[in-house]
Design a protein around this motif. Structure first.
Motif, PDB file in Angstrom:
ATOM      1  N   ASP A  85       0.844  -1.173  -0.127  1.00 30.60           N
ATOM      2  CA  ASP A  85       0.067   0.143  -0.117  1.00 30.60           C
ATOM      3  C   ASP A  85       0.910   1.451   0.059  1.00 30.60           C
ATOM      4  O   ASP A  85       0.833   2.150   0.832  1.00 30.60           O
ATOM      5  N   THR A  86       1.682   1.414  -0.858  1.00 34.35           N
ATOM      6  CA  THR A  86       2.670   2.357  -1.141  1.00 34.35           C
ATOM      7  C   THR A  86       2.711   3.568  -2.161  1.00 34.35           C
ATOM      8  O   THR A  86       3.275   4.409  -2.123  1.00 34.35           O
ATOM      9  N   ALA A  87       1.757   3.062  -3.192  1.00 37.36           N
ATOM     10  CA  ALA A  87       1.588   4.228  -4.188  1.00 37.36           C
ATOM     11  C   ALA A  87       0.994   5.486  -3.322  1.00 37.36           C
ATOM     12  O   ALA A  87       0.196   5.454  -2.484  1.00 37.36           O
ATOM     13  N   ALA A 161       8.190   1.885 -19.790  1.00 36.63           N
ATOM     14  CA  ALA A 161       8.243   2.137 -18.179  1.00 36.63           C
ATOM     15  C   ALA A 161       9.841   2.233 -17.749  1.00 36.63           C
ATOM     16  O   ALA A 161       9.801   3.019 -16.469  1.00 36.63           O
ATOM     17  N   PRO A 162      10.952   1.816 -18.265  1.00 37.18           N
ATOM     18  CA  PRO A 162      12.166   2.010 -17.761  1.00 37.18           C
ATOM     19  C   PRO A 162      12.351   3.515 -17.777  1.00 37.18           C
ATOM     20  O   PRO A 162      13.091   3.724 -16.794  1.00 37.18           O
ATOM     21  N   ARG A 163      11.707   4.206 -18.444  1.00 32.73           N
ATOM     22  CA  ARG A 163      12.091   5.673 -18.181  1.00 32.73           C
ATOM     23  C   ARG A 163      11.278   6.333 -17.087  1.00 32.73           C
ATOM     24  O   ARG A 163      11.294   7.785 -16.982  1.00 32.73           O
ATOM     25  N   TRP A 164      10.164   5.727 -16.516  1.00 35.36           N
ATOM     26  CA  TRP A 164       9.289   6.459 -15.705  1.00 35.36           C
ATOM     27  C   TRP A 164      10.123   6.413 -14.394  1.00 35.36           C
ATOM     28  O   TRP A 164      10.907   5.658 -13.802  1.00 35.36           O
ATOM     29  N   SER A 167       7.676   6.424  -8.797  1.00 36.75           N
ATOM     30  CA  SER A 167       6.362   6.917  -8.163  1.00 36.75           C
ATOM     31  C   SER A 167       5.229   6.632  -9.400  1.00 36.75           C
ATOM     32  O   SER A 167       4.201   6.036  -8.915  1.00 36.75           O
ATOM     33  N   LYS A 168       5.634   6.697 -10.575  1.00 36.21           N
ATOM     34  CA  LYS A 168       4.822   6.447 -11.685  1.00 36.21           C
ATOM     35  C   LYS A 168       4.675   4.883 -11.820  1.00 36.21           C
ATOM     36  O   LYS A 168       3.498   4.306 -12.055  1.00 36.21           O
ATOM     37  N   ARG A 169       5.619   4.161 -11.685  1.00 37.87           N
ATOM     38  CA  ARG A 169       5.445   2.684 -11.927  1.00 37.87           C
ATOM     39  C   ARG A 169       4.792   1.977 -10.846  1.00 37.87           C
ATOM     40  O   ARG A 169       3.950   1.222 -10.842  1.00 37.87           O
ATOM     41  N   LEU A 170       4.778   2.639  -9.552  1.00 42.25           N
ATOM     42  CA  LEU A 170       4.085   2.151  -8.381  1.00 42.25           C
ATOM     43  C   LEU A 170       2.700   2.529  -8.490  1.00 42.25           C
ATOM     44  O   LEU A 170       1.871   1.470  -8.210  1.00 42.25           O
TER      45      LEU A 170
END
Length: 237
Positions: A85-87, A161-164, A167-170
């Motif tokens: 629950d970290t996003a 997604a590697p460039r995100w 926080s965006k990946r979460l």
């Protein structure tokens, strides 16, 4: 209205209220993706009318297209801990419950929680949107219901997604818009496929599925392959 009738109606209301507030939730009604842009409503209702299919095609038409990139560096941990629950930027974030439990509670009926917990789901019934199967699930058979990433994490990785930032990946991994509790075997068959490689076995929900796929991709500015975009458009004809 007589006093006797009024008492009967009041008693019925109390019974209904008691049921809604009990450990078992009221029945969830599946929502169309076209009316569920937040992902907070349960399930995946079919997109069937000509007008709604046209809206879906318009949405899909906005997707950017590019070739699928390499899988270099991919690991599930690149999107954070499983279901933690970290996003911060999505619905249900930081509510004290693990993401998987949030989604089981959103889509299940007859939801039961571990005694003493308002988060940990231990039993439910689920109408699986991918197969149409009604599943009576208990935590002892945890894998029978799996929470699918509509746009798979590996797909996202290969499309940008590697460039995100982390926080965006979460957010992407824990966004209820991108998550559906489904039949475990169907989810395993899907693996990391896009719509050109896998579609739900239940044909009537395929336009809804690709609409949801497009909503997620657009929200995160994620391109899709040309083959996937063509397959998505074909499901909503």
């Amino acid at each position: 209205m007589s006093t006797k009738d009024a008492i009967a109606i009041l008693a019925g209301a109390v019974i209904v209220a008691s049921f809604v507030g009990s450990a078992k939730s009221p029945a969830a009604t599946a929502a169309s993706p076209l009316s569920n842009a937040s992902g907070t409503l349960p399930g995946l209702a079919p997109v069937l009318s000509d007008g709604d299919k046209a809206r879906a095609r318009a949405l899909i038409g906005r997707l950017r297209v590019k070739g699928r990139g390499p899988n270099t560096g991919y690991a599930r941990s690149r999107y954070g801990e499983n279901w933690a629950d970290t996003a911060t930027g999505v619905p249900f974030a930081r509510n004290g419950c693990r993401t998987r439990d949030d989604l089981l509670a959103r889509d299940g009926t007859g939801v039961e929680y571990r005694p003493g917990s308002s988060c940990e789901v231990v039993a439910l019934e689920l109408t699986d949107p991918y197969t149409g199967r009604l599943i009576s699930w208990h935590k002892a058979q945890a894998d029978e219901v799996q929470v699918d990433h509509v746009v798979p994490l590996n797909y996202g990785w290969r499309m940008g997604a590697p460039r995100w930032p982390m926080s965006k990946r979460l957010d992407f991994a824990n966004d209820p818009l991108n998550l559906l509790p489904v039949d475990g075997r169907a989810n395993e068959e899907k693996d990391a496929s896009g719509p050109a490689g896998w579609l739900p076995p239940q044909r009537r929900v395929r336009c809804a599925y690709v609409t949801r796929f497009a909503q997620v991709a657009l929200k995160y500015d994620l391109p899709v392959t040309r083959a996937d975009k063509n397959a998505m458009l074909a499901q909503c004809r």
